[in-house]
Design a protein around this motif. Structure first.
Motif, PDB file in Angstrom:
ATOM      1  N   GLU A 195     -40.252 111.453  -9.520  1.00  0.00           N
ATOM      2  CA  GLU A 195     -39.492 110.321  -8.840  1.00  0.00           C
ATOM      3  C   GLU A 195     -38.712 109.250  -9.558  1.00  0.00           C
ATOM      4  O   GLU A 195     -38.439 108.991 -10.802  1.00  0.00           O
ATOM      5  CB  GLU A 195     -40.528 109.297  -7.608  1.00  0.00           C
ATOM      6  CG  GLU A 195     -41.574 109.751  -6.530  1.00  0.00           C
ATOM      7  CD  GLU A 195     -42.463 110.435  -6.643  1.00  0.00           C
ATOM      8  OE1 GLU A 195     -42.918 109.900  -7.625  1.00  0.00           O
ATOM      9  OE2 GLU A 195     -42.467 111.298  -6.092  1.00  0.00           O
ATOM     10  N   CYS A 250     -36.591 110.946  -4.398  1.00  0.00           N
ATOM     11  CA  CYS A 250     -37.439 112.148  -5.159  1.00  0.00           C
ATOM     12  C   CYS A 250     -36.313 113.137  -5.974  1.00  0.00           C
ATOM     13  O   CYS A 250     -35.662 113.175  -5.677  1.00  0.00           O
ATOM     14  CB  CYS A 250     -37.314 112.675  -4.197  1.00  0.00           C
ATOM     15  SG  CYS A 250     -38.685 112.692  -2.832  1.00  0.00           S
ATOM     16  N   LYS A 265     -45.837 112.490 -10.254  1.00  0.00           N
ATOM     17  CA  LYS A 265     -45.145 112.628  -8.623  1.00  0.00           C
ATOM     18  C   LYS A 265     -46.818 111.885  -7.900  1.00  0.00           C
ATOM     19  O   LYS A 265     -47.446 111.379  -7.168  1.00  0.00           O
ATOM     20  CB  LYS A 265     -45.559 113.800  -7.995  1.00  0.00           C
ATOM     21  CG  LYS A 265     -44.481 114.813  -8.006  1.00  0.00           C
ATOM     22  CD  LYS A 265     -44.975 115.974  -7.910  1.00  0.00           C
ATOM     23  CE  LYS A 265     -43.756 117.510  -8.662  1.00  0.00           C
ATOM     24  NZ  LYS A 265     -43.835 118.133  -7.669  1.00  0.00           N
ATOM     25  N   LYS A 298     -39.107 119.787  -6.611  1.00  0.00           N
ATOM     26  CA  LYS A 298     -38.969 118.205  -6.625  1.00  0.00           C
ATOM     27  C   LYS A 298     -40.483 117.963  -8.389  1.00  0.00           C
ATOM     28  O   LYS A 298     -41.135 118.298  -9.035  1.00  0.00           O
ATOM     29  CB  LYS A 298     -40.286 117.637  -5.979  1.00  0.00           C
ATOM     30  CG  LYS A 298     -40.136 116.606  -6.412  1.00  0.00           C
ATOM     31  CD  LYS A 298     -41.084 114.759  -5.674  1.00  0.00           C
ATOM     32  CE  LYS A 298     -41.456 113.542  -5.719  1.00  0.00           C
ATOM     33  NZ  LYS A 298     -41.441 112.750  -4.444  1.00  0.00           N
TER      34      LYS A 298
END
Length: 251
Positions: free
Chosen positions: A43, A116, A10, A40
């Motif tokens: 990306e 994301c 991340k 999450k």
């Protein structure tokens, strides 16, 4: 063209999200932020012209636009395209496919984008354990419906000039609210074909209509996009009062 695989690292942890400090987004509670941070997975970098989601396909992921522009669209069997709406930073992508099983529209990157990435199979944990976040998803879906209502009003009842003025003013206000422009010019990376496919006009009619906005010094057109010069003129032509200052969720 399809996007590259998501990075497992991340670069922008949710706790240090560059969008979160913007005044347009509401604050998270600590427990909500902790959940979203685990929700999450990384990306995804997407090049201009890449397809993020494809109509009819299943996706294991949801996305939030962190930077860049995109658009949602549907195709007829003969290739004719209707652009439904545009994606700016802070927008959630792929919720429809998560709830209905497959996407009913496609999403393409209008510029280079960073997204994301969230695992779809964690969505029901969000609904079970975080009613505030569940409300946020409902709010985002209702807001998307509201924007589509306004777009349908444009296509059905506004004149060609009013449609074009509304579209550009709408995109401009959405971009400005999330500081897409930074300290630069108010440039929107759309072509005349994008405008035509959004407004349901021929490319010739679109060109003539945009020329009228140029002549009124409301916009400047250049290779690869347009610059907004006079927002007030655009809103006046469209007879549109603008988006307002309502704060919204950020997933």
């Amino acid at each position: 063209m399809t996007p590259a695989p998501a990075s497992s690292a991340k670069k922008y942890p949710c706790e240090r999200c560059p969008l979160r400090p913007l005044g347009v987004f509401r604050d998270f509670k600590p427990a909500e932020l902790a959940f979203i941070s685990k929700f999450k997975t990384g990306e995804l970098t997407v090049d201009r012209g890449a397809t993020v989601l494809v109509e009819g396909n299943h996706s294991a992921h949801l996305y939030t636009a962190l930077s860049g522009w995109g658009f949602r669209y549907k195709l007829l069997p003969d290739g004719r395209r209707q652009i439904l709406n545009y994606v700016v930073p802070g927008d959630l992508i792929g919720l429809q496919g998560s709830l209905t099983g497959e996407m009913q529209h496609s999403v393409e990157a209008l510029s280079s984008m960073m997204l994301c990435v969230f695992e779809r199979d964690q969505l029901f944990s969000l609904y079970r354990n975080h009613p505030g976040l569940a409300y946020d998803l409902t709010w985002l879906a209702a807001r998307e419906e509201q924007m589509l209502d306004e777009n349908l009003l444009s296509v059905g009842r506004r004149s060609a000039l009013e449609r074009a003025a509304y579209l550009i003013a709408f995109l401009h206000q959405r971009a400005r609210s999330v500081q897409v422009y930074g300290t630069g010019k108010a440039e929107i990376p759309i072509t005349q074909q994008h405008v035509a496919d959004t407004l349901g006009l021929s490319i010739v009619h679109t060109n003539k209509t945009l020329r009228k906005l140029i002549d009124r010094q409301a916009i400047r057109w250049f290779d690869g996009g347009c610059e907004v010069l006079n927002e007030e003129t655009l809103c006046g032509i469209a007879r549109w009062e603008g988006l307002g200052d309502q704060r919204r969720p950020l997933m």
